[in-house]
Design a protein around this motif. Structure first.
Motif, short mmCIF file in Angstrom:
data_model
loop_
_atom_site.label_atom_id
_atom_site.label_comp_id
_atom_site.label_asym_id
_atom_site.label_seq_id
_atom_site.Cartn_x
_atom_site.Cartn_y
_atom_site.Cartn_z
N THR B 164 7.21 -76.56 3.67
CA THR B 164 7.83 -75.52 2.84
C THR B 164 9.12 -74.99 3.45
O THR B 164 9.95 -74.44 2.74
CB THR B 164 6.85 -74.35 2.62
OG1 THR B 164 6.40 -73.88 3.89
CG2 THR B 164 5.64 -74.79 1.81
N LYS B 264 -1.33 -70.83 -0.28
CA LYS B 264 0.07 -70.71 0.15
C LYS B 264 0.79 -69.57 -0.55
O LYS B 264 1.72 -68.99 -0.01
CB LYS B 264 0.82 -72.03 -0.10
CG LYS B 264 0.37 -73.17 0.79
CD LYS B 264 0.62 -72.90 2.27
CE LYS B 264 2.10 -72.96 2.59
NZ LYS B 264 2.32 -72.70 4.04
N SER B 267 5.07 -68.81 -0.83
CA SER B 267 5.80 -69.92 -0.21
C SER B 267 5.53 -71.22 -0.96
O SER B 267 6.41 -72.09 -1.05
CB SER B 267 5.44 -70.06 1.27
OG SER B 267 4.09 -70.45 1.43
N GLN B 270 7.72 -71.04 -4.15
CA GLN B 270 9.13 -71.30 -3.84
C GLN B 270 9.35 -72.78 -3.52
O GLN B 270 10.34 -73.39 -3.91
CB GLN B 270 9.59 -70.43 -2.67
CG GLN B 270 9.53 -68.92 -2.93
CD GLN B 270 10.66 -68.43 -3.82
OE1 GLN B 270 11.14 -69.11 -4.71
NE2 GLN B 270 11.08 -67.20 -3.58
#
Lengths: 100, 303
Positions: B164, B264, B267, B270
């Protein structure tokens, strides 16, 4: 074209908990409060972005007028189904609407 | 020292007593086993893997051991253990190797939350990655294994490991299980590929593993930039068809396909949003491996 709407200090606190991205004329949003992810069509995405820009609560009438202007139609043509979907959307994202 | 450089007896002795430590993708695994047939297959599969000396800090401490007990006298069994716990039921002793591979998958899928984990294969050429989300019956494994015989690097058969922070796909080159009819398909399509023994009557039918090649293992620290997300569909006797997927649709499919998207949180959102901005997303329907691979080669060049 895609863009990320920055949630700045001028918005209401609730708006800081919603992340938005525009993808192919849709809006994908993530709620930090609930951890859920949604894909919104252009109309719903426009509604959510308007609410986040202006802050809530707003009246349904104001939203009808905004949508009508954005879509270049008469406010009366924004039918009740749209408003019902709007209420559900706002409920999901804990955004207050004021009925008028 | 590489696993294949040890004599058989030295390797099995080490595996049984101190255990071995090795790197697989971004993870270090410590493995111990008292099952000689498992050790033989593991060593045949990963002869070029460097064994890490000393007692390195490991992400996963795994044991594959013969289960003792009354039942074992009649039906010998193997147990998969992680840090002393037995997370699932034992397998027949003869299925110890596929059990280990699936068990390690379980460890990664349930614990490796530094990354966003997609249930997908990832293949790479010229530094650019193609992500193939897994769907039952899609032919994903057969297609990816076939591609490895045509100049593509298999980053992973099971996990799309998305970093990420960088947005890159992280390799995890391991044995890729082929099931049932696809075993013969690949054996005929690419006879030079190394396939392991057949394990019959597993929970997924007959399984044979593609052993990763030494080149892919040597590059397991080399990430790739994502370029394509391809949802494959094997359709017998069908013409090749490529249909662009709207990115919101593709994003939704990847969210549902992820092992740990909910964990998650932001994140993950995104990272997937960024992935959608970087990749073309298509559904690929095919019946002929050569046609599908040629189409993917072309898409990678033009995207």
């Amino acid at each position: 074209m895609s863009h990320h709407i920055e949630i700045g200090p001028q918005t209401r606190a609730i708006a800081k908990n919603v992340l938005l991205h525009t993808l192919d004329d849709h809006v994908v949003c993530f709620s930090r409060d609930t951890g859920t992810t949604h894909v919104l069509d252009a109309l719903s995405g426009e509604v959510l972005q308007q609410l986040l820009r202006k802050g809530s609560p707003q009246s349904e009438q104001a939203l009808r007028e905004h949508l009508a202007q954005a879509m270049s139609v008469e406010p009366d043509s924004i039918n009740d189904n749209v408003i019902a979907a709007l209420r559900t959307l706002c409920s999901e994202h804990l955004i207050a609407l004021r009925q008028q | 020292m590489k696993a294949g450089e040890l004599s058989r007896s030295a390797f099995l002795n080490l595996l049984k007593n101190e255990g071995i430590a090795f790197r697989t993708g971004p993870f270090i695994v410590h493995l111990r086993s008292n099952i000689p047939t498992f050790g033989d297959t593991w060593r045949d599969c990963y002869p070029s893997l460097e064994l890490i000396a000393g007692d390195p800090i490991s992400h996963f401490h795994v044991s594959v051991v013969e289960k003792k007990g009354i039942r074992s006298a009649f039906r010998p069994q193997a147990s998969f253990q992680i840090a002393g716990m037995e997370p699932f039921d034992p397998y027949p002793l003869s299925h110890a190797f596929p059990m280990f591979e699936w068990g390690l998958n379980w460890c990664i899928g349930t614990m490796a939350h530094k990354y966003l984990l997609l249930h997908s294969a990832v293949i790479e050429k010229n530094g650019r990655a193609v992500i193939m989300p897994a769907q039952p019956g899609s032919g994903k494994s057969t297609l990816c294994v076939g591609m490895t015989s045509r100049g593509w690097r298999l980053l992973s058969d099971e996990f799309g490991i998305l970093d990420t922070a960088s947005g890159n796909m992280i390799p995890l080159p391991r044995a890729a299980p082929l099931k049932n009819a696809s075993i013969d398909v690949i054996a005929q399509y690419a006879p030079s590929l190394r396939l392991g023994p057949h394990f019959d009557k597993t929970r997924k039918g007959t399984v044979s593993h593609l052993f990763p090649n030494a080149g892919d293992l040597a590059r397991q620290a080399e990430p790739a930039s994502p370029a394509l997300v391809v949802f494959p569909r094997y359709v017998p006797n069908a013409d090749l068809e490529i249909v662009d997927q709207p990115r919101p649709v593709a994003l939704t499919r990847l969210v549902n396909n992820s092992f740990n998207y909910l964990i998650k949180g932001e994140s993950g959102f995104q990272a997937l949003s960024r992935l959608m901005m970087e990749c073309r997303c298509v559904q690929l329907s095919y019946s002929n491996l050569d046609d599908a691979i040629e189409a993917l080669d072309e898409m990678l060049v033009t995207t």
